[in-house]
Design a protein around this motif. Structure first.
Motif, mmCIF file in Angstrom:
data_model
loop_
_atom_site.group_PDB
_atom_site.id
_atom_site.type_symbol
_atom_site.label_atom_id
_atom_site.label_comp_id
_atom_site.label_asym_id
_atom_site.label_seq_id
_atom_site.Cartn_x
_atom_site.Cartn_y
_atom_site.Cartn_z
ATOM 1 N N ALA A 139 2.316 40.259 -14.313
ATOM 2 C CA ALA A 139 2.001 39.041 -15.077
ATOM 3 C C ALA A 139 2.992 37.935 -14.718
ATOM 4 O O ALA A 139 4.168 38.193 -14.481
ATOM 5 C CB ALA A 139 2.065 39.334 -16.578
ATOM 6 N N GLY A 140 2.499 36.727 -14.697
ATOM 7 C CA GLY A 140 3.353 35.597 -14.331
ATOM 8 C C GLY A 140 4.215 35.061 -15.452
ATOM 9 O O GLY A 140 5.170 34.344 -15.213
ATOM 10 N N GLU A 141 3.876 35.403 -16.681
ATOM 11 C CA GLU A 141 4.646 34.928 -17.827
ATOM 12 C C GLU A 141 4.496 35.909 -18.980
ATOM 13 O O GLU A 141 3.577 36.728 -19.005
ATOM 14 C CB GLU A 141 4.209 33.531 -18.248
ATOM 15 N N ILE A 142 5.381 35.794 -19.943
ATOM 16 C CA ILE A 142 5.429 36.774 -21.026
ATOM 17 C C ILE A 142 4.175 36.752 -21.901
ATOM 18 O O ILE A 142 3.739 37.803 -22.378
ATOM 19 C CB ILE A 142 6.712 36.626 -21.870
ATOM 20 N N GLU A 143 3.562 35.603 -22.104
ATOM 21 C CA GLU A 143 2.358 35.564 -22.943
ATOM 22 C C GLU A 143 1.206 36.333 -22.293
ATOM 23 O O GLU A 143 0.432 36.994 -22.991
ATOM 24 C CB GLU A 143 1.963 34.129 -23.264
ATOM 25 N N ILE A 144 1.106 36.273 -20.990
ATOM 26 C CA ILE A 144 0.084 37.055 -20.279
ATOM 27 C C ILE A 144 0.431 38.543 -20.381
ATOM 28 O O ILE A 144 -0.441 39.383 -20.605
ATOM 29 C CB ILE A 144 -0.040 36.594 -18.818
ATOM 30 N N ALA A 145 1.712 38.872 -20.249
ATOM 31 C CA ALA A 145 2.151 40.266 -20.394
ATOM 32 C C ALA A 145 1.798 40.794 -21.783
ATOM 33 O O ALA A 145 1.346 41.932 -21.928
ATOM 34 C CB ALA A 145 3.650 40.381 -20.141
ATOM 35 N N ARG A 146 1.960 39.970 -22.798
ATOM 36 C CA ARG A 146 1.638 40.390 -24.168
ATOM 37 C C ARG A 146 0.138 40.639 -24.336
ATOM 38 O O ARG A 146 -0.265 41.539 -25.063
ATOM 39 C CB ARG A 146 2.139 39.352 -25.169
ATOM 40 N N ARG A 147 -0.686 39.874 -23.667
ATOM 41 C CA ARG A 147 -2.143 40.104 -23.726
ATOM 42 C C ARG A 147 -2.500 41.441 -23.073
ATOM 43 O O ARG A 147 -3.329 42.190 -23.582
ATOM 44 C CB ARG A 147 -2.901 38.956 -23.085
ATOM 45 N N HIS A 148 -1.841 41.753 -21.960
ATOM 46 C CA HIS A 148 -2.063 43.052 -21.316
ATOM 47 C C HIS A 148 -1.509 44.189 -22.182
ATOM 48 O O HIS A 148 -2.063 45.289 -22.199
ATOM 49 C CB HIS A 148 -1.441 43.093 -19.921
#
Length: 175
Positions: free
Chosen positions: A102-111
């Motif tokens: 993921a490119g950023e933490i918010e995308i990581a949180r969605r995953h």
């Protein structure tokens, strides 16, 4: 005059001693925190070392997300992906890989939300001793809600970090 020349040296010695004390205190705090984390994990035992490894990496990933520490989260997501692959949990391993890339933490949180959809099936029925709480935040993911797992009875929300650290409830306990 010779005594005046010693004054800067005295300041350096005092500063070095102060820094040494700070380092010792920091080391003691880190060891205490590690001991607390180790004790928490020792209370929870799984029927297989594979599932134990999965949960350990999962818990470290979750805690990094709580701390909003993206680089550490990526490191543990990679470890989790490897652990899941070794247990033939390919769908979840792929999701953990997505967290890593993921490119950023918010995308990581969605995953992370996607990962949690499959974690209950991995954990349930594999606990030998201890318990894991299934926690839920109704405000996560634009008010769609999302779950995570923790051995603690205290809510530490990985979807919001310190923005809304205590937002959530325990929905279920796995034993």
């Amino acid at each position: 005059m010779k005594n005046l020349a010693l004054i800067p040296l005295l300041f350096v010695l005092i500063a070095c001693q102060s820094k040494k004390n700070e380092t010792e205190k920091s080391y003691m705090v880190e060891n205490t925190e590690l001991s607390a984390a180790k004790t928490e994990k020792e209370d929870l035992k799984f029927k297989s070392t594979g599932i134990q490894t999965i949960y350990s990496a999962y818990a470290s990933l979750r805690d990094a997300l709580v701390e909003t520490d993206f680089e550490t989260a990526k490191k543990y997501a990679q470890q989790l992906s490897i652990a899941l692959e070794s247990e033939s949990k390919m769908q979840e391993a792929g999701i953990a890989s997505n967290i890593f890339s993921a490119g950023e933490i918010e995308i990581a949180r969605r995953h992370f939300y996607e990962l949690n959809e499959g974690m209950e099936a991995i954990l349930e029925g594999n606990i030998e001793s201890g318990k894991i709480n299934k926690c839920y935040c109704p405000m996560a993911l634009d008010n769609k809600g999302a779950s995570w797992f923790s051995t603690k009875d205290e809510i530490n929300n990985p979807y919001f970090g310190d923005k809304m650290l205590k937002c959530g409830v325990i929905k279920k306990t796995l034993e």
